[in-house]
Enzyme design. Structure first.
Site, mmCIF file in Angstrom:
data_model
loop_
_atom_site.group_PDB
_atom_site.id
_atom_site.type_symbol
_atom_site.label_atom_id
_atom_site.label_comp_id
_atom_site.label_asym_id
_atom_site.label_seq_id
_atom_site.Cartn_x
_atom_site.Cartn_y
_atom_site.Cartn_z
ATOM 1 N N TYR A 52 -8.299 5.946 1.537
ATOM 2 C CA TYR A 52 -8.077 6.989 0.528
ATOM 3 C C TYR A 52 -9.130 8.091 0.613
ATOM 4 O O TYR A 52 -8.835 9.258 0.421
ATOM 5 C CB TYR A 52 -8.001 6.391 -0.879
ATOM 6 N N ARG A 55 -8.186 10.349 3.350
ATOM 7 C CA ARG A 55 -7.048 11.200 2.940
ATOM 8 C C ARG A 55 -7.497 12.278 1.964
ATOM 9 O O ARG A 55 -7.073 13.430 2.063
ATOM 10 C CB ARG A 55 -5.921 10.354 2.330
ATOM 11 N N HIS A 106 3.949 9.803 -8.350
ATOM 12 C CA HIS A 106 3.117 8.741 -7.766
ATOM 13 C C HIS A 106 1.626 8.959 -8.024
ATOM 14 O O HIS A 106 0.786 8.323 -7.396
ATOM 15 C CB HIS A 106 3.404 8.582 -6.276
ATOM 16 N N CYS A 114 -10.002 2.725 -13.455
ATOM 17 C CA CYS A 114 -10.469 1.341 -13.549
ATOM 18 C C CYS A 114 -9.297 0.396 -13.388
ATOM 19 O O CYS A 114 -8.232 0.601 -13.978
ATOM 20 C CB CYS A 114 -11.151 1.100 -14.893
ATOM 21 N N CYS A 134 -16.461 0.527 -12.766
ATOM 22 C CA CYS A 134 -16.171 1.189 -14.033
ATOM 23 C C CYS A 134 -17.438 1.253 -14.892
ATOM 24 O O CYS A 134 -18.074 0.228 -15.130
ATOM 25 C CB CYS A 134 -15.072 0.432 -14.765
ATOM 26 N N CYS A 137 -16.559 -1.071 -18.128
ATOM 27 C CA CYS A 137 -16.357 -2.527 -18.119
ATOM 28 C C CYS A 137 -16.791 -3.200 -16.823
ATOM 29 O O CYS A 137 -16.590 -4.412 -16.666
ATOM 30 C CB CYS A 137 -14.886 -2.854 -18.424
#
Ligand code: OAD
Length: 234
Positions: A52, A55, A106, A114, A134, A137
């Site tokens: 990712y 990309r 999408h 998260c 995150c 959390c």
């Protein structure tokens, strides 16, 4: 005039963003259709993030092409217009389409989300370190996109349903998508039922082709400027 445009990865292909299918889509010999899954993230989040991030970087460096620009021109010309894109890049937005005229079903590749509590932020210009955690959390963060096998978000579906309920379209253009998801075909048929012209722009045949009134077997950046000029000048 009322117009619906549905787009997929083929529309960004000429901006240098690889499509998902076919050999160009492979990354380090891996199939994107397997990387873009909750299972791939669970078993190797680092690998999925690497893909990712690459990309994202490619998209930052890319520019909208003549297909994005033609769609933006059509959006200004039509009285009622909606673009539904499966693309998670920001090339449609950068070509000037207004936010309210567009739905990214999408998701948005620049959103980091998260995986547990749904806290999110956008990273358009800079990247988090290795695998982000995150701040709320401590769970792993993931790209804020819809993966294979995941549900579309209600927030994105609502404007599409509203638009489809608003009446038949004069023109429906489906460009650069393999239309493997049934909802793409359903929306195209629903929007054109009762008289609208359904046009497919794709160098290859797809499951949608049998329903289209016009098949334009050319790259989107070549076909769309011509199609849009004909519509705008008619
Ligand atoms: P695909 O990669 O499945 O398909 C790209 C389509 O674009 C193919 O049908 C090609 O024939 C066509 N194409 C290639 N070059 C083109 C060009 N220059 N002009 C016009 N068409 C061209 O991409 P999508 O159909 O968008 O989802 O894939 C749908 C979804 O599958 C993506 O949004 C993503 C992917 O996995 C998720 O991540 C959930």
């Amino acid at each position: 005039m009322r117009v619906l445009v549905l787009t997929g990865a083929g529309v960004s292909a000429e901006s240098g963003i690889p499509t998902f299918r076919g050999k160009d889509g492979y990354w380090r010999n891996l199939d994107p259709a397997k990387l873009a899954t909750p299972e791939a993230f669970a078993s190797d989040p680092k690998l999925v993030w690497e893909w990712y991030r690459e990309r994202r970087q490619r998209i930052r460096n890319a520019q909208p092409n003549a297909a994005h620009e033609a769609i933006a021109k059509l959006a200004t010309h039509a009285e009622e217009f909606l673009l539904v894109t499966q693309n998670v890049d920001d090339l449609h937005a950068r070509s000037g389409i207004e936010k309210e005229n567009m739905v990214q079903i999408h998701g948005d590749i620049f959103v980091t989300l998260c995986s547990r509590c749904h806290f999110s932020y956008r990273e358009r210009d800079r990247e988090s370190p290795e695998i982000p955690r995150c701040p709320e959390c401590e769970a792993l963060m993931r790209p804020g996109v819809v993966w294979f096998g995941e549900q579309l978000s209600r927030n994105e579906l609502e404007p599409i349903e509203n638009f489809l309920d608003g009446g038949v379209c004069d023109v429906v253009i489906v460009a650069g998508t393999t239309a493997t998801f049934g909802y793409i075909i359903d929306w195209a048929i629903r929007a054109s039922r009762g008289g609208g012209e359904l046009i497919e722009v794709n160098p290859e045949e797809t499951p949608l082709s049998q329903f289209a009134a016009r098949l334009v077997r050319e790259p989107a950046a070549i076909a769309l400027p011509r199609i849009v000029d004909t519509i705008v000048n008619s």
